[in-house]
Enzyme design. Sequence first.
Site, PDB file in Angstrom:
ATOM      1  N   SER A 124     -19.737  44.944 -53.095  1.00 20.34           N
ATOM      2  CA  SER A 124     -19.616  44.722 -51.647  1.00 20.34           C
ATOM      3  C   SER A 124     -20.434  45.750 -50.893  1.00 20.34           C
ATOM      4  O   SER A 124     -20.593  46.896 -51.342  1.00 20.34           O
ATOM      5  CB  SER A 124     -18.141  44.865 -51.259  1.00 20.34           C
ATOM      6  N   TYR A 149      -9.307  49.438 -51.753  1.00 25.67           N
ATOM      7  CA  TYR A 149     -10.151  48.292 -52.124  1.00 25.67           C
ATOM      8  C   TYR A 149     -11.616  48.728 -52.254  1.00 25.67           C
ATOM      9  O   TYR A 149     -12.281  48.453 -53.255  1.00 25.67           O
ATOM     10  CB  TYR A 149     -10.038  47.165 -51.082  1.00 25.67           C
ATOM     11  N   LYS A 153     -14.440  49.049 -55.723  1.00 28.48           N
ATOM     12  CA  LYS A 153     -15.809  48.530 -55.920  1.00 28.48           C
ATOM     13  C   LYS A 153     -16.735  49.662 -56.361  1.00 28.48           C
ATOM     14  O   LYS A 153     -17.588  49.490 -57.232  1.00 28.48           O
ATOM     15  CB  LYS A 153     -16.323  47.882 -54.621  1.00 28.48           C
TER      16      LYS A 153
HETATM   17  C1  UD1 Z   1     -14.023  43.221 -44.806  1.00 34.28           C
HETATM   18  C2  UD1 Z   1     -13.826  44.549 -45.430  1.00 34.28           C
HETATM   19  C3  UD1 Z   1     -14.855  44.716 -46.508  1.00 34.28           C
HETATM   20  C4  UD1 Z   1     -14.696  43.614 -47.540  1.00 34.28           C
HETATM   21  C5  UD1 Z   1     -14.770  42.259 -46.864  1.00 34.28           C
HETATM   22  C6  UD1 Z   1     -14.406  41.186 -47.884  1.00 34.28           C
HETATM   23  C7  UD1 Z   1     -12.887  46.010 -43.674  1.00 34.28           C
HETATM   24  C8  UD1 Z   1     -13.112  47.210 -42.835  1.00 34.28           C
HETATM   25  N1  UD1 Z   1     -13.916  45.619 -44.453  1.00 34.28           N
HETATM   26  O1  UD1 Z   1     -15.307  43.217 -44.203  1.00 34.28           O
HETATM   27  O2  UD1 Z   1     -14.689  45.953 -47.142  1.00 34.28           O
HETATM   28  O3  UD1 Z   1     -15.681  43.698 -48.524  1.00 34.28           O
HETATM   29  O4  UD1 Z   1     -13.879  42.187 -45.759  1.00 34.28           O
HETATM   30  O5  UD1 Z   1     -13.233  40.590 -47.685  1.00 34.28           O
HETATM   31  O6  UD1 Z   1     -11.835  45.426 -43.647  1.00 34.28           O
HETATM   32  N2  UD1 Z   1     -12.642  40.721 -36.714  1.00 34.28           N
HETATM   33  C9  UD1 Z   1     -12.014  40.489 -35.505  1.00 34.28           C
HETATM   34  N3  UD1 Z   1     -10.809  39.837 -35.507  1.00 34.28           N
HETATM   35  C10 UD1 Z   1     -10.221  39.388 -36.652  1.00 34.28           C
HETATM   36  C11 UD1 Z   1     -10.879  39.617 -37.902  1.00 34.28           C
HETATM   37  C12 UD1 Z   1     -12.085  40.298 -37.879  1.00 34.28           C
HETATM   38  O7  UD1 Z   1     -12.522  40.877 -34.463  1.00 34.28           O
HETATM   39  O8  UD1 Z   1      -9.113  38.822 -36.593  1.00 34.28           O
HETATM   40  C13 UD1 Z   1     -13.940  41.402 -36.723  1.00 34.28           C
HETATM   41  C14 UD1 Z   1     -13.936  42.727 -37.473  1.00 34.28           C
HETATM   42  O9  UD1 Z   1     -13.608  43.789 -36.636  1.00 34.28           O
HETATM   43  C15 UD1 Z   1     -15.380  42.783 -37.976  1.00 34.28           C
HETATM   44  C16 UD1 Z   1     -15.793  41.324 -38.138  1.00 34.28           C
HETATM   45  O10 UD1 Z   1     -14.857  40.562 -37.389  1.00 34.28           O
HETATM   46  O11 UD1 Z   1     -16.199  43.346 -36.996  1.00 34.28           O
HETATM   47  C17 UD1 Z   1     -15.750  40.869 -39.577  1.00 34.28           C
HETATM   48  O12 UD1 Z   1     -14.477  41.195 -40.117  1.00 34.28           O
HETATM   49  P1  UD1 Z   1     -14.031  40.728 -41.574  1.00 34.28           P
HETATM   50  O13 UD1 Z   1     -14.258  39.279 -41.737  1.00 34.28           O
HETATM   51  O14 UD1 Z   1     -12.640  41.239 -41.798  1.00 34.28           O
HETATM   52  O15 UD1 Z   1     -15.069  41.456 -42.533  1.00 34.28           O
HETATM   53  P2  UD1 Z   1     -15.445  43.008 -42.659  1.00 34.28           P
HETATM   54  O16 UD1 Z   1     -14.498  43.864 -41.943  1.00 34.28           O
HETATM   55  O17 UD1 Z   1     -16.872  43.160 -42.304  1.00 34.28           O
END
Ligand code: UD1
Length: 335
Positions: A124, A149, A153
């Site tokens: 990741s 987590y 990795k």
């Molecule tokens: C997350 C994990 C990452 C992991 C990946 C795989 C974190 C900090 N990182 O990536 O380590 O490899 O998932 O599952 O958790 N967001 C919202 N509202 C929501 C959900 C997400 O605003 O309800 C935003 C988050 O702040 C982020 C973006 O959407 O900016 C993507 O979020 P997400 O899909 O959870 O992925 P990552 O955080 O990038």
Amino acid sequence: MTGGAGYIGSHTVVELSLAGFHPIILDDFSNSNRSVLDGIERILGTRPETMEVDCRSHKALSAAFQSITARHAISGVIHFAAYKAVGESTKHPLKYYTNNVGSTSELLQTMGEFEVANLVFSSSCTVYGQPDSIPVDEKAPIAMAESPYGYTKQVCERIIRDVHASNQPLNTALLRYFNPIGAHPSSHIGELPLGHPNNLIPFLTQATAGLRDPLTVFGDDYPTEDGTCIRDYIHVVDLAKAHVAALNWLASRSEACEAFNLGTGQGNSVLEVIHSFERVNGVEVPHRIGPRRDGDITAIFADPAKAGTAFDWSCEKSLDDALRDAWNWQRALQS
Ligand code: UD1
């Protein structure tokens, strides 16, 4: 393919089969659903060969390898099997260390015993943390992990590198995924999060379908143009095709151990994703701005040039394609 019934695994089963491989799924179905096998069968016309295996068990892995090698030569192993919920990993770290690290160690041991060298490992971009500069390439330093987590990795990559440096023949591609989203365009397979989704797109599609409360945008005070975080969203089918290309690349190597970034090379903010989703699908995404989520980084997107050149691979699908496929998949689930 360990964890082959999962989200990325199931799409990779399809692409491997279309490319002429005979993928065999090893999965304990602890975080996946057997209905995935029906979806794959609908796409391919045949049911993928599947074995129920807990990869933490050396005995179970050995029995599976024994049965497979009696019938086929194993051209490579793709190791997807892992838990991936960041929040849960902080509450149940041992669950993550036992499963993610334990299964990798047992798998490497079994591969050694059966003289299988080619390994594609699901890593990741979380290994980079917030990189000093973006786009991030593979030379960027590994950052202190923010969660158990993320640490699993890093540890698994390290274990693989250590085994590679030992006497055991190992030929590995460490694939560092950015943010996989979307679903198969047939809507027969897609992401099936069990329970409350943590990632953006499954939550967004469920909220839009009225199955969840409005989506909370985690913070709009980041130092980005619209204040929301930036990520590199890659269509899961493009990601799946990269696994086929990685296996082909390994076939032309003997003692490789290299990391590859798999992303589009383009960053999009959370609000951009929401607005694109609304435009492409003609729906309104119920959302509100909330506080930042612990551990989120401001912005990251890939420099995927290394994978592009080595694998002769590039993304063919756009963010709009992924958002359309994600919504079609959500609607198919409800019909
Ligand atoms: C997350 C994990 C990452 C992991 C990946 C795989 C974190 C900090 N990182 O990536 O380590 O490899 O998932 O599952 O958790 N967001 C919202 N509202 C929501 C959900 C997400 O605003 O309800 C935003 C988050 O702040 C982020 C973006 O959407 O900016 C993507 O979020 P997400 O899909 O959870 O992925 P990552 O955080 O990038």
